[in-house]
Structures are given as structure tokens and as C-alpha cells.
Scaffold this active site. Structure first.
Site, PDB file in Angstrom:
ATOM      1  N   ASP A   9      -2.602  60.788 -95.112  1.00 18.60           N
ATOM      2  CA  ASP A   9      -2.838  59.368 -95.343  1.00 18.60           C
ATOM      3  C   ASP A   9      -4.253  59.126 -95.856  1.00 18.60           C
ATOM      4  OD1 ASP A   9      -2.165  56.557 -95.173  1.00 18.60           O
ATOM      5  OD2 ASP A   9      -3.455  56.468 -93.418  1.00 18.60           O
ATOM      6  N   ASP A  68      -3.432  52.835-101.511  1.00 15.25           N
ATOM      7  CA  ASP A  68      -2.937  53.087-100.158  1.00 15.25           C
ATOM      8  C   ASP A  68      -1.678  53.945-100.186  1.00 15.25           C
ATOM      9  OD1 ASP A  68      -2.378  53.025 -97.476  1.00 15.25           O
ATOM     10  OD2 ASP A  68      -1.713  50.943 -97.432  1.00 15.25           O
TER      11      ASP A  68
END
Length: 440
Positions: free
Chosen positions: A323, A121
Site C-alpha cells: 500500500d 492511492d
């Protein structure tokens, strides 16, 4: 009932937040990063990346629906975090992270090493895994890590710098306790430890991580999460790895995997098509990675978008985040309206209603057509242009219906993982640059 109470408690934490003086907060983060970077990995290594739904018995359209739903929740939470951090210029930082993720990485923990998969992440910092004895744990595909069976494990004290770098920590019997919540209501609680992490044949001791004994709201499968953000607790920061790279595998090919590389194993190879642009950090929320295209063209037409549309403002608002855990390419709402209209005007297909939520602009494919002519999408930069393949911004949402894989966001933009497909993405935090090398 307990899950509802914990979710309510986390929501309360998100509302109350933690207040810092902006300059002091940014300075402390910078000093912490410099401290950990002094460790300097003197080797390179890589590990396998797979889509989180790759091994699940799902159709192509079910995978897409699940990914968009997760990504939509995550995008909203990122927006809330940024808005909180800029409120009244206070530098407010919520003790929560965006939540969920789309790709897993392989690693091993402890001595002897025990192998796990964990969510990779780029939008969070904490590294954590479920630990025994576990009072509330979700199902995972491997045995839960037992620190008593590892000779290299130690508990971090409350005075540890790693403990002090937590956005929210408590102390019990001089053991550093943590609570980490995510925007979807999931959360992990436990204590901070230090352990040896192994990637392939490369091992790194003294990695600070959360040993989660109460974890809820996460899907079955991965054992935890590896934060890859820009803060001091993330894996790159702790390794002192000033560069890392990845190539995101497709969600539609369950057998496909790729690599996440650190240090000298990061793929920084450049070609004539490589675009390198400044990597920018938000001092209020140093976890996120920002970059700033100078414009967008659709179908060969340069769009009338303000020159500063993707610039990170001095108060931490605006900008474009890259992201790995957000699915769609979200554009600031005014920019999105312009881009959307450009696709409406230049796509020679019949518009239809979206077959699933989260998608806005869809078109009917002609009968028997599987490869329609679609308008090009190009991101402009100061030193060149990045033309994306159609699969990076159009998705097949149902039989004979394709949809624009883009959406609208308030006040900022997010370059999601579908848009990053077919591209090697190279982060060089020492040089503060981000590079895109197309492989199509």
C-alpha cells in the site's frame, strides 16, 4: 455541526455496510475488469510523483510524525474493511475506503486541459476532483475544475456501467450521484462524469470520475484523488493498463520527485537483484494488492515464522497488502512480536522510549554517530531474497534517536511506503506478478 452529522452518517454507512454474495461479487468485479481492460492503452506515459508534504514548511521530524499519524489511521481502517469483508463468510464490503495518501501525481483534466495534482492511492478505486459549483470545498493550490468550461465533459447516466460499479450510488434526474467516504472521516459527494485526462503529452478520453461538489476533511493542496486499486473504477482498470510502476520519493527530501509509469512507460526493467512474486487478489475486496513473502530474516538469522504467515486465506483474511498510503511496515501481531524481539536481540544500541506516538521500538544513537551498524532485514521469496536498506525499516525520530519503522496489525500485514523506498515497484496485473528492483 454539519461536518459532525456527515461524519456520523458515514460511520453509520460503514456499520450497516452493503451485502453481496461472495462469489457473485467477485465474478462481477472480474467481468468489469475484463470489460475495461479490453480498452487497452496502446501507448505508455508517465507522470511526476511527489510526497504530499514536500512543499510544506516542516522539519524532518514533523513530516515523519504527520505521515505516521495518517498511516496509523489508514492501517486501522484497512483492518476494519478486511474484517468486515470476512464477517460470517458474508462477503461484506463497506462503502468506504482507507482514506488519505502520501504521494501526489500530476495530471490535467478537460478540453482545454487544466492541470492539477491529486493523491495517488493504491488502496482505493474512485477517481475524483473538486468541481464547480462547489457548495463545500477545501482549499486547493489550483483553480477548482469547472466542467462547463470543458468541451469534452459529459454527465454519466444512472444506467452507465461505471455508475453501476460504484459500491453505493443514487440517481437524480438520471444523473449518477456518488458518496465516497474515507476511514479518517473525510468524504466526497457529487455526481459522476466522463472526461478526457491528460498525462504529459498523452491524453485518454472517456475516463469516469467523481465531480465532487461537497468535500470535507481533506488537507489543503491536492485537488482530489486518483484510485490505483484493482477495482473497475480505478485509473489502471479504466486505461486498460495491465502494468504500472513507481519509485516513491523520500519524505525527507522536499525537492525530490519521481515517476509513476503506465503501460510501456512502466519500469519493468529487471536486474540480478529483481524479485518477482505472484500478485494476489482478495475476491471480497478486489481493490487491494496482495503478495506473500515466505519468511523474514533479521541480522542474518532466519526467524521461526509460520510458513503461511503471509498467505491470503480462502475467506479473505490474512495475507500482506502492498500500500502506497500506509507509512509503516505493519506485521500481523504474532509475527511482529518475533521480528521485534529479533531486533532487540541483535541491535547493539540502548533501547529508549519512543519520542512520538506510533513508533514502538527505539534506540539511542551514540554521541556523534550518524551511521550506526544496524541488523539487516531480508524478505524471503520462493525465487530469492529482498534485502532492504536500513533506511527502509529504521527512521530518525529525533536527534540521536532511531526507531524501527514497523508496527503490529491484527490478522494481516501491510507493506507500507517507507519499506518500499529505494525500490522500483512494478505491477503486472495481466501476469498477476509484482516485482521489486532495488536501486541502492
Amino acid at each position: 455541526m454539519m461536518a459532525l452529522k456527515l461524519a456520523a452518517m458515514l460511520l453509520g454507512l460503514a456499520i450497516t455496510c452493503i451485502f453481496f454474495a461472495p462469489n457473485a461479487h467477485a465474478t462481477s468485479r472480474r467481468l468489469a475488469l475484463e470489460r475495461y481492460t479490453s480498452k487497452k492503452v496502446d501507448f505508455g506515459f508517465s507522470t511526476e510523483l511527489k510526497h504530499v508534504d514536500a512543499d510544506k514548511d516542516l522539519t524532518q521530524f514533523e513530516r515523519l510524525d504527520r505521515a505516521i499519524e495518517r498511516g496509523s489511521r489508514r492501517a486501522k481502517r484497512i483492518e476494519e474493511i478486511i474484517q468486515s469483508s470476512t464477517s460470517s463468510g458474508s462477503g461484506v464490503v463497506a462503502p468506504l475506503s482507507p482514506g488519505e495518501g502520501e504521494y501526489t501525481m500530476s495530471l490535467a483534466i478537460g478540453t482545454p486541459a487544466q492541470t492539477y495534482s491529486a493523491i495517488m492511492d493504491t488502496g482505493s478505486d474512485l477517481i475524483w476532483t473538486q468541481c464547480q459549483p462547489c457548495t463545500q470545498c477545501f482549499n486547493q493550490t489550483t483553480p477548482i475544475f469547472d466542467p462547463t468550461q470543458s468541451s469534452s465533459f459529459s454527465v454519466l447516466s444512472c444506467s452507465s456501467q461505471f455508475c453501476l460499479d460504484l459500491q453505493q450510488e443514487t440517481c437524480s434526474n438520471n444523473q449518477c450521484q456518488y458518496t465516497y467516504g474515507y476511514g479518517d472521516g473525510s468524504n466526497t459527494q457529487g455526481y459522476m462524469g466522463s472526461e478526457t485526462f491528460t498525462f504529459g503529452s498523452a491524453s485518454q478520453p472517456n475516463i469516469a470520475f467523481g465531480c465532487g461538489t461537497q468535500n470535507q476533511g481533506f488537507g489543503a493542496g491536492p485537488a482530489g484523488l486518483v484510485g490505483m486499486g484493482g477495482g473497475p473504477l480505478s485509473m489502471p482498470s479504466q486505461l486498460g493498463a495491465s502494468q504500472f510502476s513507481y519509485y516513491l520519493p523520500s519524505m525527507n527530501d522536499a525537492s525530490q520527485s519521481s515517476t509513476l509509469g503506465f503501460g510501456s512507460a512502466a519500469n519493468g526493467t529487471t536486474t540480478a537483484s529483481t524479485i518477482t512474486t505472484p500478485l494476489v487478489q482478495n475476491p471480497n475486496v478486489p481493490t487491494f494488492y496482495y503478495f506473500a513473502p515466505t519468511g523474514i530474516s533479521v541480522g542474518g538469522n532466519q526467524l521461526s515464522i509460520p510458513a503461511n504467515a503471509f498467505t491470503l486465506n480462502s475467506d479473505g483474511s490474512g495475507g500482506m497488502i502492498i500500500d502506497s498510503g500506509t507509512t509503516l511496515f505493519y506485521l500481523e501481531q504474532n509475527v511482529y512480536s518475533i521480528v521485534r524481539q529479533a531486533f532487540v536481540d541483535s541491535t547493539n544500541l540502548t533501547p529508549v522510549s519512543a519520542p512520538s506516538s506510533g513508533l514502538d521500538l527505539c534506540f539511542q544513537l551514540p554521541s556523534g554517530s550518524s551511521n550506526p551498524q544496524l541488523p539487516s532485514l531480508v524478505l524471503n521469496f520462493a525465487n530469492g531474497n529482498l534485502e532492504l536498506p536500513a533506511s527502509n525499516y529504521f527512521v530518525l525520530a529525533s536527534q540521536q534517536v532511531i526507531c524501527l519503522a514497523m508496527g503490529s496489525q491484527s490478522g494481516m500485514s501491510i507493506f507500507g511506503n517507507i519499506a518500499q523506498g529505494n525500490v522500483w515497484v512494478f505491477y503486472n496485473t495481466a501476469a498477476s506478478t509484482l516485482s521489486f528492483t532495488p536501486s541502492f
